[in-house]
Design an enzyme around this catalytic site. Structure first.
Site: not given
Length: 394
Positions: A109, A164, A9
């Site tokens: 996109q 972790r 656009r």
């Protein structure tokens, strides 16, 4: 039939007319449009826009030297409602699907210029697998993610803080990069969404996580594209017979240096000397066109064995007009390198226009080729290599 749908656009609050702003030598939409046209599974590539200016730019691709590449391209309109700030992309897709027949649609996109035709090929191959209804592009990320809870504290999303994992043992997450989505026309109408049913992900390289939404993204992605050597073909190089450059800011870094005795000094790059030699060996005339009038420019031109040195030029277009008449050349046969406003008039007429990486923004946006190097760091050599490479493959 497989089609691509690229909605672009004219309105953009963060970067005005973002979709046709120059990125790495070409309008932004050029990069995804090229990727779509290079995809072997796509029959047609639709660019849907509400902007006459964007339409004109895309039509220039269709009618230019790369028209064969862009032969799949069709520019179509879109309603003001679908191009508004509040309209969803799905609204634009459904509006398009109501007007055109197809089997499969790839939403692409324009803000993902690192997309390649090969990425889209892999997307369609995944979509063709048994039991797949939709496909999206993702990027693998090995990052420890957290979210804010209702108490204002943070909690881990994708790992245990008491165990972790090492990075090499951590699978991480798949994150949408917004580059493309593939689904069937039927599923699009049923779900009214770009994705539905059984969804497959296609991984793209980590740097493709970046999208252009803000000016800072623009700078980062352009630098990344240059580093990866992603350039659009430069039209007109095969016909160049006269290679001209401005001096300060192109052959030099634009700085003015003075000795204790008040002598003016300039810093030139030796690699440019080899560039001019390579051009001479190809029978290409070379020269400097500058508004300055300095003895050291004359000495440098003589040392480089240039054919032309024109100093004190207040009207560079008139000077090159005269040179073209004397040499029986056309402007299309002229390559010019400039870096500032007084070079723009020449760049607009030259067959090929180039500029250093640190040229002013107006010049960078107009140039056919923006070098990776800054002024005084080998600009002429880089453009020479580009020109000679084109001759080998042309």
């Amino acid at each position: 039939m497989n089609v691509a749908f690229i909605p672009v656009r004219g309105g953009s609050k963060s970067i005005p007319l973002k979709n046709i702003k120059i990125l790495n030598g070409r309008p932004l939409v050029y990069w995804v449009l090229r990727a779509a046209c290079e995809c072997k599974y796509l029959s047609r590539v639709y660019v849907a826009t509400d902007s006459e200016e964007i339409k004109r730019v895309v039509e220039e691709f269709q009618n230019g030297e790369e028209r064969e590449l862009f032969s799949k391209t069709i520019v179509t309109g879109r309603s003001a409602e679908s191009a508004s700030d509040t309209a969803s992309t799905e609204f634009a897709m459904l509006e398009f699907a109501a007007q055109y027949e197809f089997d499969t649609i790839a939403l692409i996109q324009a803000t993902s210029p690192l997309l390649s035709g090969a990425d889209l090929d892999r997307g369609f191959e995944a979509f063709g697998e048994e039991g797949v209804d939709s496909v999206l592009s993702v990027v693998p990320q090995k990052r420890f993610r957290w979210h804010l809870n209702s108490a204002g504290n943070v909690e881990p999303i994708n790992y245990d803080v008491f165990h972790r994992p090492r990075r090499q043992d951590f699978s991480g997450d798949l994150v949408e990069n917004g580059a493309f989505y593939i689904t069937s026309r039927q599923k699009l109408f049923e779900s009214r969404n770009r994705l539905s049913g059984r969804i497959r992900a296609v991984e793209m390289s980590e740097e493709t996580f970046l999208e252009i939404d803000e000016p800072s993204d623009w700078i980062t992605i352009e630098a990344l594209m240059k580093k990866k050597g992603l350039y659009a073909p430069v039209a007109g190089l095969s016909g160049i017979r006269l290679f001209l450059t401005d001096c300060d800011g192109c052959l030099t870094d634009g700085g003015m240096y003075y000795s204790e005795q008040g002598d003016e000094l300039k810093k030139f790059n030796t690699r440019d000397g080899m560039g001019f030699q390579l051009l001479r060996e190809q029978g290409i005339l070379t020269g400097i066109i500058t508004s300055e009038n300095r003895a050291l420019n004359q000495r440098r031109a003589e040392k480089l064995k240039l054919d032309i040195i024109e100093q004190g030029c207040q009207d560079k277009v008139a000077v090159i007009d005269r040179l073209c008449r004397e040499l029986q050349l056309d402007w299309k046969q002229v390559l010019y390198i400039g870096d500032d406003r007084n070079d723009l008039a020449v760049m607009q007429k030259a067959g090929v226009s180039c500029c250093p990486a640190d040229a002013i923004s107006e010049v960078r946006e107009y140039a056919d080729y923006v070098t990776q190097t800054k002024g005084g760091s080998g600009v002429i050599r880089e453009v020479t290599e580009l020109l000679l490479a084109n001759r080998k493959t042309g």
